[in-house]
Scaffold this active site. Structure first.
Site, PDB file in Angstrom:
ATOM      1  N   TYR A  80      29.529  -6.067   0.113  1.00 53.62           N
ATOM      2  CA  TYR A  80      30.910  -5.620   0.309  1.00 53.62           C
ATOM      3  C   TYR A  80      31.567  -5.977  -1.155  1.00 53.62           C
ATOM      4  CZ  TYR A  80      35.646  -4.653   2.174  1.00 53.62           C
ATOM      5  OH  TYR A  80      36.795  -4.070   2.412  1.00 53.62           O
ATOM      6  N   PHE A 132      46.363  21.632 -11.045  1.00 50.42           N
ATOM      7  CA  PHE A 132      45.190  21.804 -10.127  1.00 50.42           C
ATOM      8  C   PHE A 132      46.085  21.561  -8.883  1.00 50.42           C
ATOM      9  CE2 PHE A 132      41.673  20.464  -7.611  1.00 50.42           C
ATOM     10  CZ  PHE A 132      40.963  21.762  -7.600  1.00 50.42           C
ATOM     11  N   THR A 133      45.455  22.345  -7.853  1.00 53.25           N
ATOM     12  CA  THR A 133      45.807  22.325  -6.550  1.00 53.25           C
ATOM     13  C   THR A 133      46.288  21.027  -6.042  1.00 53.25           C
ATOM     14  OG1 THR A 133      43.568  22.594  -5.492  1.00 53.25           O
ATOM     15  CG2 THR A 133      44.916  24.694  -5.792  1.00 53.25           C
ATOM     16  N   ASP A 223      42.451  14.364 -17.171  1.00 49.44           N
ATOM     17  CA  ASP A 223      41.485  14.753 -15.760  1.00 49.44           C
ATOM     18  C   ASP A 223      40.182  15.368 -16.253  1.00 49.44           C
ATOM     19  OD1 ASP A 223      40.306  15.840 -13.558  1.00 49.44           O
ATOM     20  OD2 ASP A 223      41.997  16.763 -12.879  1.00 49.44           O
ATOM     21  N   LYS A 266      31.858  16.366  -9.641  1.00 47.18           N
ATOM     22  CA  LYS A 266      31.594  17.186 -10.523  1.00 47.18           C
ATOM     23  C   LYS A 266      31.030  16.436 -11.633  1.00 47.18           C
ATOM     24  CE  LYS A 266      35.418  20.224  -9.130  1.00 47.18           C
ATOM     25  NZ  LYS A 266      34.995  21.692  -9.364  1.00 47.18           N
ATOM     26  N   ARG A 389      41.225  32.427  -6.054  1.00 47.34           N
ATOM     27  CA  ARG A 389      41.953  31.592  -7.091  1.00 47.34           C
ATOM     28  C   ARG A 389      43.331  32.531  -7.553  1.00 47.34           C
ATOM     29  NH1 ARG A 389      42.002  27.241  -5.516  1.00 47.34           N
ATOM     30  NH2 ARG A 389      40.336  25.499  -5.960  1.00 47.34           N
ATOM     31  N   PHE A 455      45.128  27.423   1.320  1.00 49.79           N
ATOM     32  CA  PHE A 455      43.620  28.043   1.064  1.00 49.79           C
ATOM     33  C   PHE A 455      42.714  27.374   1.751  1.00 49.79           C
ATOM     34  CE2 PHE A 455      41.904  25.267  -1.997  1.00 49.79           C
ATOM     35  CZ  PHE A 455      43.232  24.564  -2.363  1.00 49.79           C
TER      36      PHE A 455
HETATM   37  C1  LIG Z   1      40.158  19.721 -12.220  1.00 49.92           C
HETATM   38  C2  LIG Z   1      39.996  19.007 -11.008  1.00 49.92           C
HETATM   39  N1  LIG Z   1      40.456  17.937 -10.812  1.00 49.92           N
HETATM   40  C3  LIG Z   1      40.692  17.310  -9.782  1.00 49.92           C
HETATM   41  C4  LIG Z   1      40.030  17.809  -8.811  1.00 49.92           C
HETATM   42  C5  LIG Z   1      39.862  17.133  -7.189  1.00 49.92           C
HETATM   43  O1  LIG Z   1      38.501  16.492  -7.052  1.00 49.92           O
HETATM   44  P1  LIG Z   1      37.896  16.188  -5.749  1.00 49.92           P
HETATM   45  O2  LIG Z   1      37.537  17.410  -5.082  1.00 49.92           O
HETATM   46  O3  LIG Z   1      36.924  15.296  -5.875  1.00 49.92           O
HETATM   47  O4  LIG Z   1      39.118  15.559  -4.719  1.00 49.92           O
HETATM   48  C6  LIG Z   1      38.951  18.909  -8.822  1.00 49.92           C
HETATM   49  C7  LIG Z   1      38.369  19.412  -7.960  1.00 49.92           C
HETATM   50  O5  LIG Z   1      37.868  20.611  -7.672  1.00 49.92           O
HETATM   51  C8  LIG Z   1      39.378  19.509 -10.101  1.00 49.92           C
HETATM   52  O6  LIG Z   1      38.479  20.691 -10.499  1.00 49.92           O
END
Ligand SMILES: Cc1ncc(COP(=O)(O)O)c(C=O)c1O
Length: 482
Positions: A80, A132-133, A223, A266, A389, A455
């Site tokens: 841990y 981003f969403t 990011d 990713k 998208r 979505f």
């Molecule tokens: C550009 C970007 N930022 C943040 C995220 C969020 O990451 P996670 O899916 O690991 O929460 C994503 C996920 O698709 C992404 O493409």
């Protein structure tokens, strides 16, 4: 680098790896696929994977790991506190990005939660090339808002612009002047801009944005979730990067940005998330949220085996052959679609191929979610699972009205090292059939609309019986083929 074939017309991307573990796939008959999409509420996120032939919904957490990543997982240190795994990951981050401080989080959006909670105050703005969403959801949850500054060229689906994710620098300067730096929580640069087709940002543009932030006392955040593909495009398309190694570029970013965060689902082909920086003050401000939301500072909600895979995956990002496979396969798919005359976002970006569904079904109004409708149609005729998208991926405006998306895209993500070229060819072939039968595609309406990130789990219904007609036409054209 792409390996050249002796016969020019045979030119295809050549995999610089071999497959040693496989997973069986199933392709259901079209009538069953029709049933499956209905049961899934016409939302490809709600399909069961056993009913999917090619899963192209995302490249997140579904890339094939290397033998070295899998091997590293077996030496994970499960303690841990004071975990050797954590030390190895910190060392890898330091080697690859040149950054000193690290905070762990369970995935990319968890990093965004912590960043928003620490730095966004009600009424403040955040500037981004594009939202981003999950990023936007966290910023708005804290009472902030997002201003998008991508150049207008970035939103033209078909162009030869090499860096469509770039910030509009004059507009950025203007907005800072208008809003006042103190009202801006941070500027977020999204590498490999997800929602506009995985389009890259040039290193020059990133550095310029960071410089403007510095001059105005605004925090710059990168990011880096989609940085891997972006690095490929920097190397291939940007004169400034020609003589830089991948490591040089990553170190430059590590040194310049105030904070970098990423989804390790990713970047590094593993699982988890990380926030890194050379600025101790910023890290200290966020630090207390890690044990509160994620887990102790040595793992932050991540499984230790994933952290070992992340450390190895990050180092593999420095290998140009490794990072080329994704963009080259995507380019191949985009070329095939383009050859067939199918509107597709160009130039090919990272992440996946992005079909311009809005241009294919202009008879479906945005209020009936043309891209989502196209995604259901594609599943019915192919078993390929893509992701909407477009407007469905947007949040409604505060007054409840629809916020229509700039582009109605269907993303066919390309998990890395997962599909063979013949599978990619099959996908292009079925998209072509659907394109030739596009007048059969109709719209969708809500059956159950969630308030947040609709979505992911909202349920929809087709307007009329167009899906039955589409399946019947497929059966007529393909006979007893699946
Ligand atoms: C550009 C970007 N930022 C943040 C995220 C969020 O990451 P996670 O899916 O690991 O929460 C994503 C996920 O698709 C992404 O493409």
């Amino acid at each position: 680098m792409q390996i050249k074939f002796y016969q020019e017309e045979e030119q295809v991307p050549l995999e610089m790896h071999k497959v040693r573990v496989v997973q069986k796939l199933f392709l259901r008959p079209v009538e069953e696929r029709l049933q499956c999409i209905k049961e899934a509420g016409n939302n490809t996120f709600l399909l069961q994977n056993k009913d999917v032939f090619m899963d192209m919904i995302t490249d997140s957490g579904v890339n094939a790991m290397s033998d070295n990543q899998v091997a590293a997982m077996s030496i994970a240190d499960d303690s841990y506190a004071g975990s050797e795994t954590c030390n190895r990951l910190i060392k890898a981050l330091e080697d690859v990005f040149g950054t000193k401080y690290f905070l762990p989080a369970h995935q990319g959006r968890a990093c965004e939660n912590i960043l928003a909670e620490t730095f966004v105050k009600p009424g403040q703005f955040t500037l981004m090339n594009y939202h981003f969403t999950t990023t936007k959801a966290h910023v708005t949850r804290m009472g902030g808002s997002v201003i998008e500054l991508v150049r207008p060229e970035g939103l033209i689906p078909d162009s030869d612009d090499p860096f469509k994710g770039n910030f509009d620098i004059p507009r950025m300067k203007q907005i800072i002047k208008e809003l006042g730096a103190k009202n801006i929580a941070f500027v977020r640069i999204e590498a490999g801009t997800n929602l506009i087709g995985g389009q890259p940002v040039s290193l020059e543009n990133m550095l310029e944005v960071a410089q403007i932030c510095k001059e105005n006392g605004i925090m710059s955040i990168l990011d880096a979730s989609l940085l891997q593909d972006n690095l490929y495009f920097m190397k291939m398309r940007e004169p400034m990067c020609k003589d830089m190694s991948i490591k040089d570029i990553m170190h430059k970013l590590g040194k310049t940005m105030d904070i970098i965060y990423f989804s390790a689902r990713k970047l590094s082909f593993s699982r988890g998330g990380a926030i890194i920086s050379n600025n101790e003050d910023f890290i200290l401000k966020m630090k207390e949220f890690i044990p509160l939301y994620e887990g102790f500072l040595t793992y932050g909600g991540m499984e230790v085996r994933s952290m070992e895979a992340m450390a190895v995956g990050l180092r593999e990002t420095l290998d140009f052959e490794y990072i080329s496979q994704g963009p080259q396969f995507i380019q191949y798919l985009v070329n095939e679609l383009d050859k067939y005359g199918i509107p597709v976002v160009k130039p090919a970006g990272g992440l996946g191929a992005h079909i311009n569904a809005g241009a294919i079904v202009p008879h479906v109004p945005q209020s009936q979610y043309p891209a989502a409708a196209f995604a259901t149609a594609l599943y019915i005729v192919s078993g390929v699972r893509g992701m909407e998208r477009g407007t469905l991926s947007e949040q409604r405006n505060p007054d409840g009205s629809e916020r229509y998306a700039d582009m109605e895209l269907v993303r066919l993500a390309m998990p890395r090292r997962v599909f063979t070229l013949s599978q990619v060819k099959y996908c292009a072939d079925r998209v072509k059939w659907l394109y030739d039968n596009r007048e059969l595609i109709g719209g969708l309406k809500w059956e159950d609309e969630p308030k947040v990130l609709r979505f992911f789990f909202g349920r929809l219904q087709p307007i009329g019986d167009w899906q039955e007609k589409l399946a019947a036409k497929f059966r007529e054209d393909f006979g007893d083929s699946l």
